[in-house]
Motif scaffolding. Structure first.
Motif: not given
Length: 333
Positions: A239-257
């Motif tokens: 949530q802080m600083p304000e600029l991190v609210k512009n993060n784009r979180y991309l989950f790279m998911e695997s059936n081997f996890n």
């Protein structure tokens, strides 16, 4: 520009330098531990392999991104110097220490000083040549060049066991996956944000390689975090600083996890949603860990290319790297 062509030829890069390494005069090398010294893309190749074979290797396998070598390196260690140019100063410093310790040394390079050592017989190894598979000849577009050479050399030296049939089948599967993936659309979603990549074992090395491609090819500031560790680090810092609210979180998911990691993905997404943050998922499609490792790194490289196009920037030139290395009086790459 040539970057798009080089990315398209990624499977061919691997095939080409794998074949060269398999044909090289590399003996079976008995050892009790392995360390790969390399930087940038050469290091990425080693990290991808390290993660991929972590559950199979019976001896320690480390990657060293620095000058020198770890203190535990000794005469029973195989030191692999992996350098695209053969002139990487950090990697060369490791070779000098390995010589003094009496360690076995294996060099992989397209030429340069390491190539000279291989040619003269001073060290074992292979001089790899991408041929037409990496038109711009940038290390950042030649991950497959370093990866194929290193994989082939490790196989020839008896450290890994992987058949050419398995490798070729994986490359064919990767090409088929690429024909239908959503990298262009995902690039549009990432554009304008701060990309943050999430993933877990056995693909952390591939995730690292993907992050590096995002930084080097797209020039977009990109981070990566591995599960489950990220749940003990980042969740209170979105949530802080304000600029991190512009993060784009991309989950790279695997059936081997790990199954618990898969559960953590779901719970983390719920938290991000409650925080009003943006996230997406790319589910890896490969049938094997090998294919998925290649797929993850390669998908990110294409994301980087599409981000460059959206930004209207040529992904090829490297003015700041040239300036940096000029100040250091170091050969480029």
């Amino acid at each position: 520009m040539g970057v798009m062509e080089a990315l398209t030829l990624f499977p061919e890069q691997i095939k080409t330098t794998w074949t060269q390494a398999q044909s090289a005069n590399i003996p079976q090398i008995p050892c009790k531990k392995v360390v790969v010294t390399g930087m940038g893309g050469s290091s990425n190749a080693a990290k991808l392999i390290q993660g991929l074979f972590e559950e199979d290797l019976k001896i320690p396998f480390a990657v060293h991104n620095d000058y020198g070598l770890p203190a535990w390196v000794d005469a029973e260690t195989l030191v692999i110097a992996n350098s695209y140019s053969g002139n990487t100063e950090e990697t060369l410093s490791g070779i000098e220490i390995a010589k003094k310790l009496g360690a076995n040394i294996l060099g992989i390079a397209t030429g340069g000083k390491i190539g000279e050592m291989v040619t003269s017989g001073e060290i074992h190894g292979v001089i790899i040549s991408p041929g037409a598979s990496n038109p711009p000849n940038f290390p950042k577009t030649g991950l497959g060049v370093s990866l194929g050479g290193l994989l082939g050399a490790l196989n020839k030296a008896g450290i890994l066991s992987i058949s050419e049939e398995v490798l070729l089948a994986s490359l064919k599967e990767l090409s088929d996956i690429r024909d239908s993936w959503d990298a262009a659309e995902m690039g549009k979603w990432l554009h304008g944000g701060l990309p943050v990549l999430f993933g877990g074992r056995p693909l952390i090395g591939a995730l690292n390689a993907g992050r590096n491609a995002m930084c080097e090819i797209s020039r977009n500031y990109t981070q990566f975090y591995d599960f489950p560790e990220v749940n003990h680090v980042l969740i209170e810092a979105t949530q802080m600083p304000e600029l991190v609210k512009n993060n784009r979180y991309l989950f790279m998911e695997s059936n081997f996890n790990n199954q618990r990691v898969t559960l953590r993905y779901a719970v983390t997404k719920k938290v991000l949603a409650e925080q009003g943050l943006s996230f997406q998922t790319y589910t890896l499609k490969g049938k094997t860990k090998l294919t998925q490792s290649l797929e993850l790194a390669h998908y990110c490289a294409w994301l980087a290319f599409y981000l460059s196009m959206l930004d209207g920037v040529d992904p090829g030139p490297e003015p700041w790297i040239l300036k940096l290395k000029g100040e250091l009086s170091q050969p480029v790459h």
